[in-house]
Scaffold this motif. Sequence first.
Motif, PDB file in Angstrom:
ATOM      1  N   UNK A   1      16.998  -3.862   5.279  1.00 21.81           N
ATOM      2  CA  UNK A   1      16.723  -4.861   5.773  1.00 21.81           C
ATOM      3  C   UNK A   1      15.688  -4.700   5.775  1.00 21.81           C
ATOM      4  N   UNK A   2      14.469  -4.899   5.799  1.00 21.07           N
ATOM      5  CA  UNK A   2      12.433  -5.265   5.979  1.00 21.07           C
ATOM      6  C   UNK A   2      12.534  -6.742   6.959  1.00 21.07           C
ATOM      7  N   UNK A   3      10.891  -6.478   6.462  1.00 18.28           N
ATOM      8  CA  UNK A   3       9.873  -7.375   7.340  1.00 18.28           C
ATOM      9  C   UNK A   3       9.054  -6.881   6.781  1.00 18.28           C
ATOM     10  N   UNK A   4       8.172  -8.449   6.734  1.00 18.30           N
ATOM     11  CA  UNK A   4       6.698  -8.908   5.819  1.00 18.30           C
ATOM     12  C   UNK A   4       5.665  -9.588   6.582  1.00 18.30           C
TER      13      UNK A   4
ATOM     14  N   UNK B   1       5.648 -15.762  -1.220  1.00 18.23           N
ATOM     15  CA  UNK B   1       5.289 -14.614  -1.444  1.00 18.23           C
ATOM     16  C   UNK B   1       5.684 -13.197  -0.283  1.00 18.23           C
TER      17      UNK B   1
ATOM     18  N   UNK C   1       9.042 -10.717  -0.384  1.00 15.17           N
ATOM     19  CA  UNK C   1       8.011  -9.435  -0.669  1.00 15.17           C
ATOM     20  C   UNK C   1       9.525  -8.666   0.948  1.00 15.17           C
TER      21      UNK C   1
ATOM     22  N   UNK D   1      12.138  -5.356  -0.432  1.00 12.33           N
ATOM     23  CA  UNK D   1      12.334  -4.534   0.057  1.00 12.33           C
ATOM     24  C   UNK D   1      13.491  -4.422   1.363  1.00 12.33           C
TER      25      UNK D   1
ATOM     26  N   UNK E   1       1.518  -3.833   0.813  1.00 11.95           N
ATOM     27  CA  UNK E   1       2.675  -3.336   2.182  1.00 11.95           C
ATOM     28  C   UNK E   1       2.657  -2.414   2.060  1.00 11.95           C
TER      29      UNK E   1
ATOM     30  N   UNK F   1      -2.201  -7.374   5.335  1.00 11.09           N
ATOM     31  CA  UNK F   1      -1.591  -6.188   5.641  1.00 11.09           C
ATOM     32  C   UNK F   1      -0.664  -6.630   5.662  1.00 11.09           C
ATOM     33  N   UNK F   2       0.445  -6.729   4.403  1.00  8.04           N
ATOM     34  CA  UNK F   2       1.723  -7.287   4.306  1.00  8.04           C
ATOM     35  C   UNK F   2       2.953  -6.495   4.499  1.00  8.04           C
ATOM     36  N   UNK F   3       2.866  -5.669   4.913  1.00  3.67           N
ATOM     37  CA  UNK F   3       4.151  -4.257   5.145  1.00  3.67           C
ATOM     38  C   UNK F   3       5.097  -4.982   6.470  1.00  3.67           C
ATOM     39  N   UNK F   4       5.543  -4.082   7.082  1.00  5.77           N
ATOM     40  CA  UNK F   4       6.500  -3.862   8.228  1.00  5.77           C
ATOM     41  C   UNK F   4       6.004  -3.946   9.072  1.00  5.77           C
ATOM     42  N   UNK F   5       6.212  -5.290  10.526  1.00  4.49           N
ATOM     43  CA  UNK F   5       5.515  -5.659  11.356  1.00  4.49           C
ATOM     44  C   UNK F   5       6.195  -5.471  12.375  1.00  4.49           C
TER      45      UNK F   5
END
Lengths: 389, 190
Positions: free
Chosen positions: A241-244, A258, A262, A266, B82, B135-139
């Motif tokens: 899994x993943x988050x964005x 988008x 993403x 991921x 990301x 910022x588009x990564x894991x949060x």
Amino acid sequence: MQQPTIYCLADNLTTALGFTTAENLSKMAAEQTGVQEYNLPELYHQPVWVSKIDPQLEAQHTSQLSGAQNYTRLEKLFIWSIQEAAQQLELDLSQKDTLFILASTKGNIDLLDQPTAETAPKFPKERSYLGAMAAAVQGYFKNPNTPVVVCNACISGVLALDIAKRYLRAGRYQHIVVAGGDLVTRFTLSGFQAFKAMSEAPCKPFDANRTGINLGEGVGTMILGTSPKKGDSTPIVLKGGASSNDANHISGPSRTGEGLYLAIQKAFKDAQSSPEEMDYLSMHGTATPYNDEMEAKALASANLQEVPLNSLKGYLGHTLGAAGLIESIVATWSLRQNQLYASLGFEQLGVSVPLTIIQQTQAQPLQSCLKTASGFGGCNAAVVFSKQA
Amino acid sequence: MPATSTIQSLGSCQISQGQILHNQAVWLEEKALPFGKFIKQAYRQLEWKYPKFHKMDRLCKLATVTARVLLQNEALEGYAPEEIGVVIANKTATYHTDSKHIASIDPSNYYPSPAVFVYTLPNILVGELCIQYNIKGEAAFFIQEEANLAFLEDYSQLLLESGAAKVCLTGWVEYTEAHYHSELQLLKLS
């Protein structure tokens, strides 16, 4: 490096459609919905379509809990749900190698609202803090670990599963009880009304005539572990899994999808999986004009528009912090049963991508599925479930 | 399981009781000012034009100033959107703004507003920071009954070690009527 496999060992659904997963699934198979029109002036100034747990059945189930009077409504629902799931495994929840991860957007917010004669305040306002709510649940089961509490808008449930995944892969715990819950309250009804996000009819995800959400309440519990359940002929694993974040707007979904795309990419990478392997998609599908269109765009980017998909919000409404858990549980059962549930409320495509919406509940051999969620704050999350190869 | 790596802090910012520390050095001190005036002064000292600041609730203003002090010297340069993770917690979620929403739904004076309701979710502060720094990564936003920064650093380390993030904005942002306290760090694997 070999990572532990994460098994979905047991679960419980406590919603308008019943107090066990089996009850919920059998009603869904008959295309019954928990969403009804209610006239409840203490909750909302006009009739409103929501999914609420039957209060008499709720009392029957929760009044039997030990010391029930010491727990709030939501705490009792969490406790009931977690207990019912744990009993399926005969799991002792007081062990150090078991962690609770709870997901909720507003928890005991009903404690802060104008009390009615029946709900005279007997809990201090600090009980409305999610940490206090979680501690009460932890205390009931005498679990020694401080519960992890995830408060991340509508992705909280899916995110909680992804967080559990990280701890299990790191070998920190044998079992993680992931539970998500939220109530239908005056607080949330008025808020979503202010956003003009609520439909005045049963919601219609992805439909051309969709006009918004129906709020719902419930608790979903999934117990994860690194060893399969004895005698389970179809183990289901959480592959990844993943988050964005969209980095676009704090309340509106991105116009391009988008951010969700993403998260999906991921998630596939983390699961060592790919779009081609997906047999079913359980989408967020809140039935607002913007959310469903955003998801459609994300699916097009991911080349997933031909994979059968549904939103379950037509059966149970939008259960906020519980949604990701409740809907993931149904997704894993779709895999076990090789059954695709109809996307209730859908009649005519109303998004700009030709998605493959499940229009009739039907049998279909299923190996893997993707569950997505998106929420206020521009957040997105996705997880992949699969039958063990 | 033995740790295969350690994390290092690329910088920190702490705000409490009228004082802002950047990498442990005093960046602003105004102990006599109430929060509203204090945070406005901090914003002005940043010499940064961000009109949306004034629409934010107090929790988001606190998060925004803390992050800006920490990240102003292009600390995130070189990281793709990301690759940047965010791990933040507090105790009261958005209790302060929840109270405002509840006041706005008094049956005798009912006027709920989306501009208030949107701030009744603590992860909105994460959303604000993501917009500000792309910022588009894991949060993730966690709630803790007692602040446990070690937990947040450990979770950030799991994100970094798995490759889910290359750098992580980690810490605590709390606003209540009685007190406010934030501390953010930028973490990466050493």
